[in-house]
Motif scaffolding. Structure first.
Motif, PDB file in Angstrom:
ATOM      1  N   ARG A 432       0.830  -1.213   0.000  1.00 24.64           N
ATOM      2  CA  ARG A 432       0.000   0.000   0.000  1.00 24.64           C
ATOM      3  C   ARG A 432       0.859   1.256   0.000  1.00 24.64           C
ATOM      4  O   ARG A 432       0.570   2.223  -0.698  1.00 24.64           O
ATOM      5  CB  ARG A 432      -0.907   0.038   1.238  1.00 24.64           C
ATOM      6  CG  ARG A 432      -2.171  -0.803   1.131  1.00 24.64           C
ATOM      7  CD  ARG A 432      -3.068  -0.567   2.346  1.00 24.64           C
ATOM      8  NE  ARG A 432      -3.548   0.810   2.410  1.00 24.64           N
ATOM      9  CZ  ARG A 432      -4.593   1.257   1.721  1.00 24.64           C
ATOM     10  NH1 ARG A 432      -5.278   0.466   0.924  1.00 24.64           N
ATOM     11  NH2 ARG A 432      -4.978   2.533   1.828  1.00 24.64           N
ATOM     12  N   GLU A 433       1.895   1.255   0.806  1.00 24.27           N
ATOM     13  CA  GLU A 433       2.763   2.431   0.857  1.00 24.27           C
ATOM     14  C   GLU A 433       3.415   2.673  -0.507  1.00 24.27           C
ATOM     15  O   GLU A 433       3.509   3.811  -0.981  1.00 24.27           O
ATOM     16  CB  GLU A 433       3.830   2.246   1.942  1.00 24.27           C
ATOM     17  CG  GLU A 433       3.245   2.195   3.351  1.00 24.27           C
ATOM     18  CD  GLU A 433       4.284   2.133   4.468  1.00 24.27           C
ATOM     19  OE1 GLU A 433       3.919   2.325   5.631  1.00 24.27           O
ATOM     20  OE2 GLU A 433       5.478   1.886   4.159  1.00 24.27           O
TER      21      GLU A 433
ATOM     22  N   THR B 162      -6.856   3.671   6.200  1.00 24.53           N
ATOM     23  CA  THR B 162      -7.352   2.294   6.267  1.00 24.53           C
ATOM     24  C   THR B 162      -8.450   2.116   7.315  1.00 24.53           C
ATOM     25  O   THR B 162      -9.221   1.170   7.243  1.00 24.53           O
ATOM     26  CB  THR B 162      -6.220   1.298   6.579  1.00 24.53           C
ATOM     27  OG1 THR B 162      -5.625   1.661   7.820  1.00 24.53           O
ATOM     28  CG2 THR B 162      -5.172   1.303   5.475  1.00 24.53           C
ATOM     29  N   PHE B 163      -8.524   3.032   8.292  1.00 27.13           N
ATOM     30  CA  PHE B 163      -9.606   2.932   9.277  1.00 27.13           C
ATOM     31  C   PHE B 163     -10.969   3.174   8.627  1.00 27.13           C
ATOM     32  O   PHE B 163     -11.980   2.637   9.075  1.00 27.13           O
ATOM     33  CB  PHE B 163      -9.375   3.893  10.452  1.00 27.13           C
ATOM     34  CG  PHE B 163      -8.301   3.392  11.384  1.00 27.13           C
ATOM     35  CD1 PHE B 163      -8.621   2.579  12.458  1.00 27.13           C
ATOM     36  CD2 PHE B 163      -6.971   3.694  11.159  1.00 27.13           C
ATOM     37  CE1 PHE B 163      -7.637   2.084  13.299  1.00 27.13           C
ATOM     38  CE2 PHE B 163      -5.971   3.201  11.986  1.00 27.13           C
ATOM     39  CZ  PHE B 163      -6.310   2.402  13.057  1.00 27.13           C
ATOM     40  N   ASP B 164     -11.001   3.968   7.557  1.00 25.38           N
ATOM     41  CA  ASP B 164     -12.254   4.160   6.822  1.00 25.38           C
ATOM     42  C   ASP B 164     -12.652   2.867   6.120  1.00 25.38           C
ATOM     43  O   ASP B 164     -13.832   2.526   6.048  1.00 25.38           O
ATOM     44  CB  ASP B 164     -12.106   5.281   5.782  1.00 25.38           C
ATOM     45  CG  ASP B 164     -11.893   6.638   6.438  1.00 25.38           C
ATOM     46  OD1 ASP B 164     -12.277   6.796   7.609  1.00 25.38           O
ATOM     47  OD2 ASP B 164     -11.312   7.533   5.787  1.00 25.38           O
ATOM     48  N   MET B 193     -10.512  -8.840   8.391  1.00 21.57           N
ATOM     49  CA  MET B 193     -10.458  -7.389   8.210  1.00 21.57           C
ATOM     50  C   MET B 193      -9.020  -6.956   7.926  1.00 21.57           C
ATOM     51  O   MET B 193      -8.289  -6.534   8.824  1.00 21.57           O
ATOM     52  CB  MET B 193     -10.981  -6.689   9.478  1.00 21.57           C
ATOM     53  CG  MET B 193     -12.425  -6.990   9.833  1.00 21.57           C
ATOM     54  SD  MET B 193     -13.562  -6.300   8.605  1.00 21.57           S
ATOM     55  CE  MET B 193     -14.679  -7.689   8.388  1.00 21.57           C
ATOM     56  N   THR B 194      -8.615  -7.103   6.690  1.00 19.14           N
ATOM     57  CA  THR B 194      -7.276  -6.678   6.272  1.00 19.14           C
ATOM     58  C   THR B 194      -7.304  -6.466   4.770  1.00 19.14           C
ATOM     59  O   THR B 194      -8.114  -7.101   4.079  1.00 19.14           O
ATOM     60  CB  THR B 194      -6.202  -7.727   6.641  1.00 19.14           C
ATOM     61  OG1 THR B 194      -4.918  -7.283   6.174  1.00 19.14           O
ATOM     62  CG2 THR B 194      -6.493  -9.087   5.993  1.00 19.14           C
ATOM     63  N   THR B 195      -6.446  -5.602   4.261  1.00 18.10           N
ATOM     64  CA  THR B 195      -6.335  -5.454   2.801  1.00 18.10           C
ATOM     65  C   THR B 195      -5.284  -6.399   2.236  1.00 18.10           C
ATOM     66  O   THR B 195      -5.138  -6.503   1.026  1.00 18.10           O
ATOM     67  CB  THR B 195      -5.979  -4.003   2.401  1.00 18.10           C
ATOM     68  OG1 THR B 195      -4.787  -3.628   3.069  1.00 18.10           O
ATOM     69  CG2 THR B 195      -7.098  -3.038   2.757  1.00 18.10           C
ATOM     70  N   PHE B 408      -4.738  10.105  19.052  1.00 18.41           N
ATOM     71  CA  PHE B 408      -3.449  10.223  18.369  1.00 18.41           C
ATOM     72  C   PHE B 408      -3.581   9.527  17.016  1.00 18.41           C
ATOM     73  O   PHE B 408      -4.075   8.399  16.938  1.00 18.41           O
ATOM     74  CB  PHE B 408      -2.344   9.571  19.212  1.00 18.41           C
ATOM     75  CG  PHE B 408      -1.060   9.371  18.461  1.00 18.41           C
ATOM     76  CD1 PHE B 408      -0.379  10.446  17.908  1.00 18.41           C
ATOM     77  CD2 PHE B 408      -0.531   8.091  18.286  1.00 18.41           C
ATOM     78  CE1 PHE B 408       0.796  10.247  17.191  1.00 18.41           C
ATOM     79  CE2 PHE B 408       0.653   7.886  17.584  1.00 18.41           C
ATOM     80  CZ  PHE B 408       1.310   8.970  17.036  1.00 18.41           C
ATOM     81  N   LYS B 409      -3.155  10.220  15.942  1.00 14.87           N
ATOM     82  CA  LYS B 409      -3.290   9.676  14.581  1.00 14.87           C
ATOM     83  C   LYS B 409      -1.945   9.337  13.969  1.00 14.87           C
ATOM     84  O   LYS B 409      -1.273  10.210  13.435  1.00 14.87           O
ATOM     85  CB  LYS B 409      -3.941  10.737  13.677  1.00 14.87           C
ATOM     86  CG  LYS B 409      -5.447  10.704  13.628  1.00 14.87           C
ATOM     87  CD  LYS B 409      -5.987  11.787  12.716  1.00 14.87           C
ATOM     88  CE  LYS B 409      -5.846  11.440  11.236  1.00 14.87           C
ATOM     89  NZ  LYS B 409      -6.521  12.483  10.388  1.00 14.87           N
ATOM     90  N   PRO B 410      -1.547   8.093  14.038  1.00 14.84           N
ATOM     91  CA  PRO B 410      -0.340   7.713  13.311  1.00 14.84           C
ATOM     92  C   PRO B 410      -0.699   7.361  11.861  1.00 14.84           C
ATOM     93  O   PRO B 410      -1.877   7.282  11.520  1.00 14.84           O
ATOM     94  CB  PRO B 410       0.135   6.475  14.059  1.00 14.84           C
ATOM     95  CG  PRO B 410      -1.103   5.882  14.616  1.00 14.84           C
ATOM     96  CD  PRO B 410      -2.110   6.988  14.805  1.00 14.84           C
ATOM     97  N   ASP B 411       0.297   7.166  11.055  1.00 13.06           N
ATOM     98  CA  ASP B 411       0.072   6.711   9.689  1.00 13.06           C
ATOM     99  C   ASP B 411      -0.692   5.386   9.731  1.00 13.06           C
ATOM    100  O   ASP B 411      -0.373   4.506  10.533  1.00 13.06           O
ATOM    101  CB  ASP B 411       1.413   6.528   8.980  1.00 13.06           C
ATOM    102  CG  ASP B 411       1.211   6.315   7.500  1.00 13.06           C
ATOM    103  OD1 ASP B 411       0.923   7.304   6.817  1.00 13.06           O
ATOM    104  OD2 ASP B 411       1.327   5.169   7.039  1.00 13.06           O
ATOM    105  N   SER B 412      -1.674   5.226   8.867  1.00 13.22           N
ATOM    106  CA  SER B 412      -2.585   4.073   9.003  1.00 13.22           C
ATOM    107  C   SER B 412      -2.286   2.914   8.053  1.00 13.22           C
ATOM    108  O   SER B 412      -2.967   1.886   8.109  1.00 13.22           O
ATOM    109  CB  SER B 412      -4.029   4.534   8.756  1.00 13.22           C
ATOM    110  OG  SER B 412      -4.262   4.693   7.357  1.00 13.22           O
TER     111      SER B 412
END
Lengths: 453, 453
Positions: A432-433, B162-164, B193-195, B408-412
């Motif tokens: 994805r990245e 990815t949380f969306d 639940m994973t891409t 806290f929002k880290p890279d998802s």
């Protein structure tokens, strides 16, 4: 009244344009995130071909493979540019140990690219540790002569961008050997360029200065450097042994690999997007810079898949020999000049295939302010850092031709965990990245193509 | 003239304050990046303790261990809050296969948390695949009765966050079994639940609706779901077998773990920073949410190490039972109300220990605009996304007490590669990224403490 009308018209035109650009950029991300092929190409490059140091069989295979990939995508033109490259080979695996009395402790080292070999029986000598060239100079010939110099200044972990930490330490790798030789050292051992504390040596290029003896030099793992430093403090008389039989062969023929979609309106204005195809020899070069290569191919693939017909010519360039010579980048710019080509912008991805943060540019104020105006369109994709500073090594030589140089800026935190080390494998890359990086570059190419510079 | 003077004074005061804050924030990052201890604590939590599902021995050990860590840091007060938690156990490893004629293909599944067991001999039935509850309803009892329902709507890979994508798919896991049972299904199998496309099932919580039979339900790996779907298209009569013997035991006693530094000026105003100490049972819960716990402890450790004496009370809370009940978060808010405590802000880290991108808030416009003013101070650290939206599950119950809730929002991008799966181990966590998250939270705590809300 007339003025107001004009203003309103312009305004609604701008709003419309912003909206249509926004939708188109969303399509680019959708295409690449759902149907991207960059990771598949990278998998072949990493697992079927592997290391691709200039002049190696891997590099030659990578040239043919990426050419074939682009031909299969039916880009308008796919071609090679001939370039002679340095041909350095590591030879047999290096050996190194610390000797303290009867105790021998093996430590992991890797010859630096460009280094000469040790004598076949290796070198054993006392060690002197320094953190800087100034410290070395202060010690002088009296303290350094006949010894192996350990350059042990770590990358500064407090730098937020790890490339700043790298810049602050890498002169030890590039120039340490010749600095040490000035004072009569017989070898130079350099702490690996990583903030990790582990057992993997990180190789990389070095250059000998003229007028001083060429002494062998190698990277030592950070754990190895810490151990050696500790043992030296306990007993300054300990000895270090290392043996390496690397050598520089005659220059070898190689190639830049180029693919392009020809512009429909202004074919003579060229936009380049690229990475470098060569890698160090220790691993698969998946992050450095397989990622940049497959992202660049993906830019063209995705635009074509979406039926976007660029006004200008968009060219993917996979440069050869970034790691130890920059011959490909230099040759590309020479040919561009020779052929009177007009490169309006060049984007390079050579900081890894991590989550995108933005783009760093080198160019005129006018060029840069034009691109910073696209911030609103790119912010929803996490591209918040768009501004001056950056560019890239391979595209650098185009700078004197007035080309706007653009460096793709991914998140930097993990890059030096893998850089030039055994761990730079496909597993270090997140699909994805990688795709997000390709989409970011494609979006920028789309905007530059549409609005020019 | 007087007005101008006042304006100038204010202006230079603001400039001075910005500068001193900027320097102090830099010190926080320096401390944590160079001397951070979060990764060390996480290593123990992951490798010595491991899985920590509510009611398990691991959870109990984690309570004692994190309490001890904070006591050794000599925080002003370290204490436990009693809370009764659900106690679900997986039992023996699940079995599952697809049966097509004489062919049996094993596929990886994991019972969903809260599910009932199958009969001891397992369940074997035909399968009906759906992508949504609407599709299931349209099929109705006639087509569903006696079958196993496969819920196979993937997480949408085109979502940038990815949380969306998770939010858009997770109702299948939480409510799929009861929806299927409404139409007479005998079991529910849910796509993980994973891409990623791989062989690891991702567990997670589910809940039974009242008034319908409780049928067993499990997550299947994405590769398994793809295979089952493909085989179903070839032959709708194939059968699926699965066997699991999980069970829900009586509620068990457990604890929230709390550590605090008491405020010097306004000790009654409390700022919480926390994560949840429980994890799923399949792995080490390093990202979910060991990371958030050790980051929160690091916030207090670093402020203390730098000699910063907060005006307000700063409290680390490691909540118990976020994964399958939220009893800890609920209990914490109940006690806060009961004790008349005033929580001005609560920060939760439960999206992984990845590179920071920002903070998402739930609160009044006034609260939120106060924090967005700190953007300039936080932008140099990559914290570009500061605004409305976010919060966190554990701190959620404090919302009704007027507390500003901050997520806290880290890279998802990588989170759902590991989430609730076997792969959520220490190796999934990068030390620098973890430290940057802790420093980001510490910087925000410092500003909230200094200027209030």
């Amino acid at each position: 009244m007339k003025k107001i009308l004009v203003a309103l018209t312009l305004c609604s035109f701008t709003a419309y344009s912003q909206e249509s650009d926004s939708l188109l950029i969303r399509k680019i991300y959708d295409e690449i995130l759902a149907k991207g092929e960059a990771y598949k190409t990278l998998t072949h490059l990493s697992k079927q071909i592997g290391p691709r140091l200039s002049g190696s069989e891997g590099a030659a295979k990578a040239v043919q493979y990426t050419k074939k990939v682009m031909e299969e995508y039916k880009f308008d033109r796919v071609f090679l540019q001939d370039v002679m490259v340095p041909h350095w080979v590591r030879g047999a695996k290096e050996q190194a140990y610390i000797e303290s009395g009867k105790q021998k402790v093996n430590v992991p080292i890797a010859a630096l690219g460009g280094s000469v070999a040790t004598p076949t029986t290796g070198i054993k000598a006392e060690v002197i540790e320094v953190k800087s060239f100034e410290e070395l100079e202060a010690l002088g010939t009296e303290k350094v002569k006949g010894k192996i110099v350990l350059f042990n200044r770590p990358m500064d972990p407090t730098k937020i961008n790890t490339f700043d930490a790298y810049s602050g330490a890498v002169n030890q790798r590039g120039g340490g050997a010749s600095q040490a030789a000035k004072y009569g050292a017989v070898g130079a051992i350099v702490r690996s360029m990583t903030t990790l504390q582990d057992d993997k040596p990180h190789t990389g290029s070095m250059r000998y200065a003229t007028g001083v003896p060429m002494i062998p030099t190698a990277a030592i793992s950070t754990n190895g450097a810490n151990l050696l430093s500790k043992m030296l403090k306990e007993n300054p008389k300990i000895q270090f042994f290392f043996k390496q039989n690397c050598e520089t062969l005659p220059d070898a023929p190689s190639h830049n690999v180029v693919g392009e979609i020809r512009g429909s309106e202004k074919p003579d204005e060229i936009i380049v997007v690229g990475g470098h195809l060569d890698s160090w020899d220790l691993a698969e070069g998946a992050q450095d810079d397989g990622a940049g290569c497959v992202q660049s191919i993906e830019v063209l693939r995705s635009l074509k898949a979406l039926g976007i017909k660029p006004k200008r010519t968009i060219r993917v360039v996979m440069f050869m020999n970034e790691e130890n010579g920059l011959r490909g980048g230099t040759k590309y710019a020479d040919l561009a000049k020779q052929n009177n080509e007009k490169h309006i912008a060049a984007i390079e991805s050579d900081n890894g295939g991590f989550t995108p943060r933005g783009f760093g540019m080198v160019g005129t104020d006018a060029q840069i302010s034009k691109l910073t105006k696209y911030k609103n369109l790119l912010a929803p994709y996490g591209l918040a850092e768009i501004g001056r500073g950056g560019g890239g090594a391979d595209i650098g030589p185009l700078g004197s031709q007035g080309t706007l140089l653009i460096g793709f800026k991914p998140d930097s935190q993990r890059y030096f965990d893998f850089h030039h080390a055994l761990s730079d494998t496909l597993e270090a890359v997140n699909e994805r990245e990688l795709n997000l990086g390709a989409a970011s570059m494609a979006a920028l190419v789309y905007l530059i193509d549409k609005y020019g510079l």
